[in-house]
Design a protein around this motif. Structure first.
Motif, mmCIF file in Angstrom:
data_model
loop_
_atom_site.group_PDB
_atom_site.id
_atom_site.type_symbol
_atom_site.label_atom_id
_atom_site.label_comp_id
_atom_site.label_asym_id
_atom_site.label_seq_id
_atom_site.Cartn_x
_atom_site.Cartn_y
_atom_site.Cartn_z
ATOM 1 N N LYS A 125 0.836 -1.215 0.000
ATOM 2 C CA LYS A 125 0.000 0.000 0.000
ATOM 3 C C LYS A 125 0.868 1.262 0.000
ATOM 4 O O LYS A 125 0.534 2.259 -0.655
ATOM 5 N N LEU A 126 1.970 1.216 0.719
ATOM 6 C CA LEU A 126 2.905 2.343 0.721
ATOM 7 C C LEU A 126 3.512 2.547 -0.659
ATOM 8 O O LEU A 126 3.643 3.676 -1.137
ATOM 9 N N ALA A 127 3.901 1.447 -1.285
ATOM 10 C CA ALA A 127 4.460 1.517 -2.637
ATOM 11 C C ALA A 127 3.439 2.140 -3.584
ATOM 12 O O ALA A 127 3.774 3.004 -4.407
ATOM 13 N N ASN A 128 2.184 1.718 -3.455
ATOM 14 C CA ASN A 128 1.120 2.268 -4.290
ATOM 15 C C ASN A 128 1.011 3.776 -4.127
ATOM 16 O O ASN A 128 0.950 4.520 -5.114
ATOM 17 N N LEU A 129 0.999 4.227 -2.878
ATOM 18 C CA LEU A 129 0.839 5.654 -2.611
ATOM 19 C C LEU A 129 2.020 6.452 -3.166
ATOM 20 O O LEU A 129 1.851 7.521 -3.754
ATOM 21 N N ARG A 130 3.213 5.897 -3.016
ATOM 22 C CA ARG A 130 4.409 6.586 -3.503
ATOM 23 C C ARG A 130 4.348 6.757 -5.032
ATOM 24 O O ARG A 130 4.652 7.827 -5.559
ATOM 25 N N ILE A 131 3.953 5.717 -5.729
ATOM 26 C CA ILE A 131 3.862 5.782 -7.191
ATOM 27 C C ILE A 131 2.765 6.768 -7.606
ATOM 28 O O ILE A 131 2.959 7.603 -8.498
ATOM 29 N N TYR A 132 1.629 6.668 -6.937
ATOM 30 C CA TYR A 132 0.499 7.553 -7.262
ATOM 31 C C TYR A 132 0.881 9.025 -7.067
ATOM 32 O O TYR A 132 0.645 9.861 -7.943
ATOM 33 N N GLU A 133 1.484 9.316 -5.921
ATOM 34 C CA GLU A 133 1.841 10.723 -5.633
ATOM 35 C C GLU A 133 2.875 11.239 -6.620
ATOM 36 O O GLU A 133 2.802 12.387 -7.067
ATOM 37 N N SER A 134 3.826 10.393 -6.980
ATOM 38 C CA SER A 134 4.850 10.795 -7.941
ATOM 39 C C SER A 134 4.222 11.082 -9.309
ATOM 40 O O SER A 134 4.575 12.058 -9.980
ATOM 41 N N SER A 135 3.250 10.262 -9.705
ATOM 42 C CA SER A 135 2.615 10.457 -11.021
ATOM 43 C C SER A 135 1.748 11.719 -11.026
ATOM 44 O O SER A 135 1.553 12.334 -12.067
ATOM 45 N N GLN A 136 1.238 12.097 -9.851
ATOM 46 C CA GLN A 136 0.438 13.327 -9.772
ATOM 47 C C GLN A 136 1.326 14.568 -9.850
ATOM 48 O O GLN A 136 0.920 15.608 -10.362
ATOM 49 N N ARG A 137 2.547 14.436 -9.328
ATOM 50 C CA ARG A 137 3.462 15.591 -9.302
ATOM 51 C C ARG A 137 4.120 15.850 -10.647
ATOM 52 O O ARG A 137 4.406 16.986 -10.981
ATOM 53 N N ASP A 138 4.392 14.787 -11.386
ATOM 54 C CA ASP A 138 5.201 14.911 -12.597
ATOM 55 C C ASP A 138 4.367 14.505 -13.809
ATOM 56 O O ASP A 138 3.999 13.348 -13.955
#
Length: 257
Positions: free
Chosen positions: A93-106
């Motif tokens: 779940k942490l990995a998911n959130l990290r990927i999601y947040e990164s894709s929202q930023r960039d």
């Protein structure tokens, strides 16, 4: 694991015959008993960013929680599950959130995602967790069994109405997955618990292997190879011989007395 069984492991990844870069990643984290395959998507190199983030996030979380079971977690424990299963789910779940947040930023990473499939060896057995259509198989006593259920559009259709073999073969959206890391800020993780016996081999793979190589072919290669490293190489060679339409990644873990 009954304490007496040891785990031998080997892993390999290959770009395949049709792609120009490899969006798969895998990791063998022996000190944690954690084995991970991730198949990234999103093209323009962002798929490999997502799959690497998934592997790295899991590794970091398992290192951080190794010596400190009381460490505060970002997610509530599911009281119906034990500590180790919760630990595995939380890492994903942490990995998911990290990927999601990164894709929202960039904006260049918008829409990137990855599958993940893991096995996590604990005292009395092994937890399997996955999101997407990467798979775990178990080879035992001359039989092979798929232990995960694809989170794919095709599998949803198969479950809803019985498709004929021909309809399955001609299904137009075979590669559409309905669940992956990075799509939303939360993700549902499927888990199951298994108790390996001596000589069981667990096979983790991306769909670059399970697509072109049939289950009986996999079983034959795993059963007859002299060791796991050559089995992994032979599986990849077979996928490429069968067209190699996608990146191919495999981890083999064998429980030995």
């Amino acid at each position: 694991m009954g304490g007496s069984l040891k785990i031998e492991v080997a892993g390999e990844t290959n770009v395949g015959m049709k792609r120009n870069h490899n969006e798969d990643n895998f990791s063998i984290i022996e000190e944690s008993g954690l084995y991970i395959v991730a198949d990234g998507m999103g093209g323009h190199a962002s798929g490999e960013v997502a799959s690497k983030m998934a592997v790295d996030a899991m590794h970091e979380f398992f290192v951080a929680t190794a010596g400190d079971p009381e460490r505060t977690w970002p997610y509530k424990m599911d009281r119906s599950k034990g500590y180790e299963e919760n630990r595995l789910i939380t890492g994903i779940k942490l990995a998911n959130l990290r990927i999601y947040e990164s894709s929202q930023r960039d904006s260049r990473q918008r829409g990137m995602g990855t599958t993940i499939v893991t096995i996590f060896a604990v005292e009395d057995g092994v937890y399997i967790a996955h999101v997407g259509d990467s798979r775990v198989y178990r080879a035992r006593d001359g039989k092979i069994e798929q232990l995960t259920e694809d989170h794919s559009l095709l599998n949803d259709y198969i479950k809803m109405k019985r498709l004929t073999a021909e309809e399955i073969a001609n299904f137009p959206h075979k590669n559409v997955i309905v669940r992956a890391l990075g799509m939303k800020d939360t993700v549902k993780v499927d888990t199951r618990f298994e108790q390996p016996k001596a000589n069981d081999t667990y096979l983790l793979c991306s769909d670059g292997l399970s697509g072109p190589v049939s289950d009986p072919e996999m079983l034959e290669i795993v059963s007859h190879a002299p060791d796991l490293k050559s089995a992994a190489t032979s599986l990849i060679e077979r996928a490429n011989a069968n067209g190699g339409p996608d990146n191919i990644t495999v981890i083999l873990a064998r429980w030995v007395a």
